[in-house]
Write an enzyme that holds these catalytic residues in place. Structure first.
Site, PDB file in Angstrom:
ATOM      1  N   TRP A 195       0.814  -1.214   0.000  1.00  0.00           N
ATOM      2  CA  TRP A 195       0.000   0.000   0.000  1.00  0.00           C
ATOM      3  C   TRP A 195       0.842   1.257   0.000  1.00  0.00           C
ATOM      4  O   TRP A 195       0.556   2.212  -0.741  1.00  0.00           O
ATOM      5  CB  TRP A 195      -1.008  -0.012   1.153  1.00  0.00           C
ATOM      6  CG  TRP A 195      -2.052  -1.048   0.902  1.00  0.00           C
ATOM      7  CD1 TRP A 195      -2.226  -2.225   1.585  1.00  0.00           C
ATOM      8  CD2 TRP A 195      -3.021  -1.054  -0.159  1.00  0.00           C
ATOM      9  NE1 TRP A 195      -3.249  -2.939   1.019  1.00  0.00           N
ATOM     10  CE2 TRP A 195      -3.751  -2.264  -0.044  1.00  0.00           C
ATOM     11  CE3 TRP A 195      -3.342  -0.170  -1.175  1.00  0.00           C
ATOM     12  CZ2 TRP A 195      -4.786  -2.587  -0.921  1.00  0.00           C
ATOM     13  CZ3 TRP A 195      -4.364  -0.494  -2.059  1.00  0.00           C
ATOM     14  CH2 TRP A 195      -5.075  -1.692  -1.922  1.00  0.00           C
ATOM     15  N   ASP A 202      -1.489   6.711   6.178  1.00  0.00           N
ATOM     16  CA  ASP A 202      -2.611   5.883   5.715  1.00  0.00           C
ATOM     17  C   ASP A 202      -2.966   4.932   6.859  1.00  0.00           C
ATOM     18  O   ASP A 202      -2.204   4.031   7.179  1.00  0.00           O
ATOM     19  CB  ASP A 202      -2.182   5.110   4.458  1.00  0.00           C
ATOM     20  CG  ASP A 202      -3.257   4.131   3.978  1.00  0.00           C
ATOM     21  OD1 ASP A 202      -4.361   4.110   4.563  1.00  0.00           O
ATOM     22  OD2 ASP A 202      -2.988   3.389   3.018  1.00  0.00           O
ATOM     23  N   LYS A 205     -12.562  -1.084   6.932  1.00  0.00           N
ATOM     24  CA  LYS A 205     -12.021  -2.114   7.822  1.00  0.00           C
ATOM     25  C   LYS A 205     -12.555  -1.964   9.245  1.00  0.00           C
ATOM     26  O   LYS A 205     -13.041  -2.905   9.837  1.00  0.00           O
ATOM     27  CB  LYS A 205     -10.495  -2.054   7.887  1.00  0.00           C
ATOM     28  CG  LYS A 205      -9.804  -1.861   6.575  1.00  0.00           C
ATOM     29  CD  LYS A 205      -9.743  -3.136   5.793  1.00  0.00           C
ATOM     30  CE  LYS A 205      -8.906  -2.927   4.542  1.00  0.00           C
ATOM     31  NZ  LYS A 205      -9.168  -3.946   3.538  1.00  0.00           N
TER      32      LYS A 205
HETATM   33  N1  PMP Z   1      -4.464   1.420   2.178  1.00  0.00           N
HETATM   34  C1  PMP Z   1      -4.543   0.305   2.908  1.00  0.00           C
HETATM   35  C2  PMP Z   1      -3.640   0.143   4.088  1.00  0.00           C
HETATM   36  C3  PMP Z   1      -5.469  -0.694   2.571  1.00  0.00           C
HETATM   37  O1  PMP Z   1      -5.551  -1.801   3.292  1.00  0.00           O
HETATM   38  C4  PMP Z   1      -6.321  -0.480   1.471  1.00  0.00           C
HETATM   39  C5  PMP Z   1      -7.388  -1.479   1.071  1.00  0.00           C
HETATM   40  N2  PMP Z   1      -7.313  -2.713   1.539  1.00  0.00           N
HETATM   41  C6  PMP Z   1      -6.186   0.689   0.729  1.00  0.00           C
HETATM   42  C7  PMP Z   1      -5.262   1.624   1.125  1.00  0.00           C
HETATM   43  C8  PMP Z   1      -7.043   0.959  -0.469  1.00  0.00           C
HETATM   44  O2  PMP Z   1      -8.320   1.226  -0.097  1.00  0.00           O
HETATM   45  P1  PMP Z   1      -9.495   1.472  -1.163  1.00  0.00           P
HETATM   46  O3  PMP Z   1      -9.828   0.145  -1.732  1.00  0.00           O
HETATM   47  O4  PMP Z   1     -10.575   2.048  -0.315  1.00  0.00           O
HETATM   48  O5  PMP Z   1      -8.973   2.416  -2.178  1.00  0.00           O
END
Ligand code: PMP
Length: 347
Positions: free
Chosen positions: A90, A159, A183
């Site tokens: 991520w 994030d 989450k």
């Molecule tokens: N950052 C993290 C730490 C994640 O776990 C996720 C999704 N699992 C995201 C960003 C991306 O999120 P989204 O699908 O809402 O764009």
């Protein structure tokens, strides 16, 4: 997971919110009824986390990935570069997505060693011209989590998609926090942004109004129709966390849940976790079995035993047990019993 109490409350109020005769799903976002819901959720989050007035709290449509672009658009403040701490998929993605907006620098990266650790603080490369330092508190795929806030002199953009509200947050240490709701907060489709007001007064030219933090704040996040039902659900979740005893209680529970699993993994010669012990995730416990056949069998049999969503992310393979706030410790007990029995049969 969402807590049963939250789902039950949503169910009871579903057809008639607060005597309006309408569902929250049906109420217009500019009505007093919805404005009450929105204000309540913001106040509840502010008091839960102790967010001071010099931070905006935004409830926005779109996922966390969208914020990987929106954060640089809002936070560069005319500076020449932004730094990224890369500890997993991520943060790596966030860095790549920021490239069109600024010179992107790598403060440190654990990619070469398979994202199993956080590089030592002494090795980090920091420059004076960095507008911010971006990091991902909990890498959801690899199961790598910062145990404390990085100690650096550049505004931190974090994030927190998979760790928000899992433990206390010292807001004063952050320039901005972005977190997809899906989450630990509410159904998918909304992102929470908590941002220091002084950092978002100068957006990149061409930034669309809807992606402008300050403008969104000035319009109470209602420049266009916000994700109203998610916002309402987020409010219920904040109240639930408060009723359970707050973020300290969440932290204790999450630590206990994850320790139970790590103890089992560490004491077995059958299951393995390769993440450095100093940064193992309390939210996503990633582990491996000796081979692919056993992994597939484990996933099949665990589903038959009522244990779902254990298949690891496709980029990491193996098994991933997600222990978000709503996962009760009885869920971990069931998983530990299943794993013990599975090892006895196949180890
Ligand atoms: N950052 C993290 C730490 C994640 O776990 C996720 C999704 N699992 C995201 C960003 C991306 O999120 P989204 O699908 O809402 O764009």
């Amino acid at each position: 997971m969402l807590p049963n109490e939250v789902m039950e409350q949503a169910m009871q109020e579903f057809m008639d919110w607060n005597g309006t005769g309408m569902s929250v799903m049906e109420i217009g976002h500019r009505t007093n009824a919805f404005i009450d819901i929105a204000k309540h959720a913001e106040q509840s989050l502010r008091s839960l986390v102790s967010i001071p007035d010099d931070y905006h709290v935004l409830f926005l449509a779109g996922g966390a990935t969208l914020q990987f672009s929106v954060a640089p658009m809002n936070l560069l403040r005319g500076r020449k570069s932004a730094g990224y701490i890369v500890t997993g998929i991520w943060s790596g993605k966030a860095q790549k997505i920021a490239e069109p907006y600024t010179e992107v620098k790598t403060i440190c990266s654990s990619q070469a060693t398979g994202y199993r650790s956080i590089p030592a603080r002494e090795s980090w490369q920091l420059d004076d011209d960095m507008a911010y330092c971006f990091y991902t508190e909990n890498e959801t795929v690899g199961g790598v989590e910062f145990q404390s806030v990085p100690d650096i002199d550049v505004p931190l953009v974090c994030d927190m998609t998979s760790s928000i509200l899992s433990r206390p947050i010292d807001i004063s240490k952050y320039g901005a926090i972005i977190a997809g709701a899906q989450k630990n907060v509410a159904p998918a489709g909304m992102t929470i942004v908590i941002v220091d007001k002084s950092l978002c007064e100068q957006v990149l030219p061409g930034t669309p109004d809807l992606l402008n933090y300050q403008l969104q704040a000035e319009h109470d996040c209602m420049l266009n129709t916000p994700p109203t039902f998610n916002w309402y659900m987020a409010g219920l979740m904040f109240d639930w966390i408060k009723n359970e005893g707050g973020l300290e209680v969440m932290a204790e529970r999450n630590l206990r849940k994850s320790e139970g699993l790590y103890q089992l993994i560490d004491s077995s010669g059958f299951y393995s976790n390769e993440v450095d012990r100093s940064c193992r995730s309390r939210m996503n416990v990633v582990f491996y079995l000796p081979n692919e056949e056993l992994t597939s069998l484990f996933i099949r049999q665990s589903e038959e035993a009522g244990l779902f969503a254990l298949k690891g992310h496709k980029a990491a393979g193996g098994i991933r047990a997600s222990l978000y706030n709503a996962m009760p410790s009885s869920g971990i007990d069931s998983l530990v019993s299943f794993m013990t029995e599975f090892e006895l049969q196949h180890g």
